[in-house]
Design a protein around this motif. Structure first.
Motif, PDB file in Angstrom:
ATOM      1  N   ARG A 146       0.845  -1.186   0.000  1.00  0.00           N
ATOM      2  CA  ARG A 146       0.000   0.000   0.000  1.00  0.00           C
ATOM      3  C   ARG A 146       0.881   1.235   0.000  1.00  0.00           C
ATOM      4  O   ARG A 146       1.973   1.229   0.570  1.00  0.00           O
ATOM      5  CB  ARG A 146      -0.918   0.007   1.227  1.00  0.00           C
ATOM      6  CG  ARG A 146      -2.029  -1.029   1.164  1.00  0.00           C
ATOM      7  CD  ARG A 146      -2.870  -0.999   2.443  1.00  0.00           C
ATOM      8  NE  ARG A 146      -3.488   0.320   2.639  1.00  0.00           N
ATOM      9  CZ  ARG A 146      -4.671   0.662   2.146  1.00  0.00           C
ATOM     10  NH1 ARG A 146      -5.359  -0.197   1.396  1.00  0.00           N
ATOM     11  NH2 ARG A 146      -5.172   1.849   2.382  1.00  0.00           N
ATOM     12  N   PRO A 147       0.459   2.321  -0.621  1.00  0.00           N
ATOM     13  CA  PRO A 147       1.320   3.498  -0.703  1.00  0.00           C
ATOM     14  C   PRO A 147       1.523   4.204   0.631  1.00  0.00           C
ATOM     15  O   PRO A 147       2.550   4.849   0.844  1.00  0.00           O
ATOM     16  CB  PRO A 147       0.572   4.410  -1.700  1.00  0.00           C
ATOM     17  CG  PRO A 147      -0.862   3.980  -1.626  1.00  0.00           C
ATOM     18  CD  PRO A 147      -0.801   2.507  -1.375  1.00  0.00           C
ATOM     19  N   GLU A 148       0.548   4.078   1.570  1.00  0.00           N
ATOM     20  CA  GLU A 148       0.673   4.803   2.820  1.00  0.00           C
ATOM     21  C   GLU A 148       1.773   4.214   3.703  1.00  0.00           C
ATOM     22  O   GLU A 148       2.109   3.039   3.621  1.00  0.00           O
ATOM     23  CB  GLU A 148      -0.647   4.780   3.613  1.00  0.00           C
ATOM     24  CG  GLU A 148      -1.860   5.277   2.873  1.00  0.00           C
ATOM     25  CD  GLU A 148      -2.609   4.144   2.212  1.00  0.00           C
ATOM     26  OE1 GLU A 148      -2.137   2.994   2.282  1.00  0.00           O
ATOM     27  OE2 GLU A 148      -3.658   4.400   1.596  1.00  0.00           O
ATOM     28  N   ILE A 149       2.312   5.072   4.548  1.00  0.00           N
ATOM     29  CA  ILE A 149       3.358   4.655   5.483  1.00  0.00           C
ATOM     30  C   ILE A 149       2.848   3.515   6.360  1.00  0.00           C
ATOM     31  O   ILE A 149       1.746   3.583   6.904  1.00  0.00           O
ATOM     32  CB  ILE A 149       3.776   5.855   6.356  1.00  0.00           C
ATOM     33  CG1 ILE A 149       4.515   6.891   5.510  1.00  0.00           C
ATOM     34  CG2 ILE A 149       4.624   5.410   7.526  1.00  0.00           C
ATOM     35  CD1 ILE A 149       4.788   8.193   6.231  1.00  0.00           C
ATOM     36  N   TYR A 150       3.656   2.458   6.514  1.00  0.00           N
ATOM     37  CA  TYR A 150       3.266   1.311   7.347  1.00  0.00           C
ATOM     38  C   TYR A 150       4.398   0.892   8.281  1.00  0.00           C
ATOM     39  O   TYR A 150       4.346   1.150   9.479  1.00  0.00           O
ATOM     40  CB  TYR A 150       2.827   0.137   6.467  1.00  0.00           C
ATOM     41  CG  TYR A 150       2.272  -1.026   7.245  1.00  0.00           C
ATOM     42  CD1 TYR A 150       1.031  -0.937   7.873  1.00  0.00           C
ATOM     43  CD2 TYR A 150       2.976  -2.223   7.361  1.00  0.00           C
ATOM     44  CE1 TYR A 150       0.505  -1.997   8.604  1.00  0.00           C
ATOM     45  CE2 TYR A 150       2.456  -3.294   8.080  1.00  0.00           C
ATOM     46  CZ  TYR A 150       1.230  -3.185   8.705  1.00  0.00           C
ATOM     47  OH  TYR A 150       0.717  -4.231   9.426  1.00  0.00           O
ATOM     48  N   ALA A 184      -0.340   7.722  15.602  1.00  0.00           N
ATOM     49  CA  ALA A 184      -0.461   9.032  14.956  1.00  0.00           C
ATOM     50  C   ALA A 184       0.090   8.983  13.539  1.00  0.00           C
ATOM     51  O   ALA A 184      -0.511   9.534  12.598  1.00  0.00           O
ATOM     52  CB  ALA A 184       0.281  10.090  15.775  1.00  0.00           C
ATOM     53  N   VAL A 185       1.219   8.292  13.358  1.00  0.00           N
ATOM     54  CA  VAL A 185       1.838   8.217  12.030  1.00  0.00           C
ATOM     55  C   VAL A 185       1.019   7.319  11.110  1.00  0.00           C
ATOM     56  O   VAL A 185       0.700   7.697   9.973  1.00  0.00           O
ATOM     57  CB  VAL A 185       3.291   7.714  12.130  1.00  0.00           C
ATOM     58  CG1 VAL A 185       3.877   7.492  10.744  1.00  0.00           C
ATOM     59  CG2 VAL A 185       4.138   8.720  12.902  1.00  0.00           C
ATOM     60  N   ARG A 186       0.658   6.129  11.592  1.00  0.00           N
ATOM     61  CA  ARG A 186      -0.116   5.211  10.750  1.00  0.00           C
ATOM     62  C   ARG A 186      -1.523   5.750  10.492  1.00  0.00           C
ATOM     63  O   ARG A 186      -2.041   5.688   9.364  1.00  0.00           O
ATOM     64  CB  ARG A 186      -0.186   3.833  11.401  1.00  0.00           C
ATOM     65  CG  ARG A 186      -0.984   2.787  10.597  1.00  0.00           C
ATOM     66  CD  ARG A 186      -0.470   2.614   9.203  1.00  0.00           C
ATOM     67  NE  ARG A 186      -1.248   1.625   8.468  1.00  0.00           N
ATOM     68  CZ  ARG A 186      -1.308   1.542   7.143  1.00  0.00           C
ATOM     69  NH1 ARG A 186      -0.622   2.399   6.391  1.00  0.00           N
ATOM     70  NH2 ARG A 186      -2.036   0.618   6.549  1.00  0.00           N
ATOM     71  N   GLY A 187      -2.157   6.286  11.533  1.00  0.00           N
ATOM     72  CA  GLY A 187      -3.489   6.849  11.349  1.00  0.00           C
ATOM     73  C   GLY A 187      -3.462   8.044  10.410  1.00  0.00           C
ATOM     74  O   GLY A 187      -4.342   8.195   9.548  1.00  0.00           O
ATOM     75  N   GLY A 188      -2.441   8.890  10.553  1.00  0.00           N
ATOM     76  CA  GLY A 188      -2.313  10.018   9.643  1.00  0.00           C
ATOM     77  C   GLY A 188      -2.085   9.577   8.217  1.00  0.00           C
ATOM     78  O   GLY A 188      -2.607  10.176   7.269  1.00  0.00           O
ATOM     79  N   ALA A 189      -1.314   8.492   8.064  1.00  0.00           N
ATOM     80  CA  ALA A 189      -1.061   7.970   6.716  1.00  0.00           C
ATOM     81  C   ALA A 189      -2.353   7.473   6.076  1.00  0.00           C
ATOM     82  O   ALA A 189      -2.594   7.681   4.884  1.00  0.00           O
ATOM     83  CB  ALA A 189      -0.033   6.844   6.783  1.00  0.00           C
ATOM     84  N   TRP A 194      -0.421   9.981   3.744  1.00  0.00           N
ATOM     85  CA  TRP A 194       1.017  10.243   3.845  1.00  0.00           C
ATOM     86  C   TRP A 194       1.814   9.099   3.240  1.00  0.00           C
ATOM     87  O   TRP A 194       1.520   7.926   3.469  1.00  0.00           O
ATOM     88  CB  TRP A 194       1.433  10.400   5.297  1.00  0.00           C
ATOM     89  CG  TRP A 194       0.848  11.593   5.987  1.00  0.00           C
ATOM     90  CD1 TRP A 194       0.274  12.685   5.412  1.00  0.00           C
ATOM     91  CD2 TRP A 194       0.764  11.793   7.404  1.00  0.00           C
ATOM     92  NE1 TRP A 194      -0.147  13.561   6.371  1.00  0.00           N
ATOM     93  CE2 TRP A 194       0.136  13.055   7.599  1.00  0.00           C
ATOM     94  CE3 TRP A 194       1.165  11.052   8.511  1.00  0.00           C
ATOM     95  CZ2 TRP A 194      -0.103  13.568   8.866  1.00  0.00           C
ATOM     96  CZ3 TRP A 194       0.933  11.562   9.775  1.00  0.00           C
ATOM     97  CH2 TRP A 194       0.300  12.802   9.948  1.00  0.00           C
ATOM     98  N   THR A 195       2.833   9.430   2.486  1.00  0.00           N
ATOM     99  CA  THR A 195       3.706   8.431   1.884  1.00  0.00           C
ATOM    100  C   THR A 195       5.150   8.904   1.983  1.00  0.00           C
ATOM    101  O   THR A 195       5.422  10.090   2.204  1.00  0.00           O
ATOM    102  CB  THR A 195       3.369   8.198   0.402  1.00  0.00           C
ATOM    103  OG1 THR A 195       3.596   9.425  -0.325  1.00  0.00           O
ATOM    104  CG2 THR A 195       1.924   7.758   0.219  1.00  0.00           C
ATOM    105  N   LEU A 196       6.066   7.975   1.795  1.00  0.00           N
ATOM    106  CA  LEU A 196       7.475   8.303   1.656  1.00  0.00           C
ATOM    107  C   LEU A 196       7.799   8.416   0.165  1.00  0.00           C
ATOM    108  O   LEU A 196       7.100   7.829  -0.669  1.00  0.00           O
ATOM    109  CB  LEU A 196       8.346   7.219   2.302  1.00  0.00           C
ATOM    110  CG  LEU A 196       8.244   7.085   3.821  1.00  0.00           C
ATOM    111  CD1 LEU A 196       9.079   5.903   4.294  1.00  0.00           C
ATOM    112  CD2 LEU A 196       8.700   8.368   4.514  1.00  0.00           C
ATOM    113  N   PRO A 197       8.844   9.143  -0.188  1.00  0.00           N
ATOM    114  CA  PRO A 197       9.215   9.236  -1.605  1.00  0.00           C
ATOM    115  C   PRO A 197       9.489   7.841  -2.177  1.00  0.00           C
ATOM    116  O   PRO A 197      10.143   7.011  -1.555  1.00  0.00           O
ATOM    117  CB  PRO A 197      10.495  10.088  -1.581  1.00  0.00           C
ATOM    118  CG  PRO A 197      10.408  10.858  -0.318  1.00  0.00           C
ATOM    119  CD  PRO A 197       9.724   9.962   0.676  1.00  0.00           C
TER     120      PRO A 197
END
Length: 211
Positions: A146-150, A184-189, A194-197
């Motif tokens: 998935r594109p979101e931060i995990y 906070a990071v996963r929920g925000g993603a 939110w994604t990393l480059p």
């Protein structure tokens, strides 16, 4: 019950629920629900204990973890049809499990080795392997793809807990900070995308093109 024991049971229970939800999406029978719930619930912790050399692994020493997974799997079997969007619930429950389990894994890694680096790696491994195994067994798109931060969310949560513990903060406060940071990071993603480059210079070639 100690705080770390609570986080351990909470992580197992929440991940077991995501495994059972995956079984519901595939319309499996009750045994399929129980199997996916158990594999997801104890998968990350099993890998952690094997890597750290904690043999027999935690659920063999304390079979209550298996009973928790079975109970969660049975409950989801009879109630999952009440949920309008099971995949949305799955990924948010996965975020909760990841947040609890990254702290639990980091604590066990630190206790076993005394190394902050190992603690962070164990936190990330414990928090993510169950979800990866669930998606593999259920033939779902892997959370890793998935594109979101995990994984980064698990690393951040484990790092915050490890740093807070090393600075001398009480265990409840250090654990809370780690759980909050990871969620906070996963929920925000999930909420904001939110994604990393990503790597973009050129895609990989098909195997037939390099023969």
């Amino acid at each position: 019950m100690s705080l770390l024991a609570f986080l351990d049971y909470a992580g197992v229970a929440v991940f077991a629920a995501t495994g059972a939800l995956s079984a519901s999406r595939k319309q499996l029978d009750l045994v399929g629900f129980l199997f996916l719930a158990a594999a997801t619930g104890i998968g990350g912790g099993t890998v952690r204990d094997l890597v750290l050399g904690n043999i027999p692994v935690f659920w063999v020493v304390n079979p209550t973890y298996i009973l928790v997974c079975a109970a969660i799997g049975a409950v989801v079997f009879f109630t999952s049809h009440l949920v309008e969007s099971r995949y949305r619930l799955l990924i948010w429950l996965d975020a909760v499990g990841l947040s609890a389990y990254c702290v639990m894994g980091a604590a066990k890694g630190m206790a076993a080795t005394g190394s902050p680096t190992v603690a962070i790696v164990m936190g990330a491994m414990t928090a993510t392997f169950g979800g990866v195994l669930r998606d593999l067994l259920a033939s779902e798109p892997s959370v890793l793809l998935r594109p979101e931060i995990y994984v980064t969310a698990a690393i951040i949560g484990a790092s915050v807990f490890t740093a807070a513990s090393a600075s001398g903060l009480p265990l409840p406060l250090a654990s809370a900070l780690g759980v909050i940071a990871a969620f906070a990071v996963r929920g925000g993603a999930l909420f904001f995308g939110w994604t990393l480059p990503s790597y973009k210079p050129r895609p990989g070639r098909h195997p037939n093109d390099v023969m």
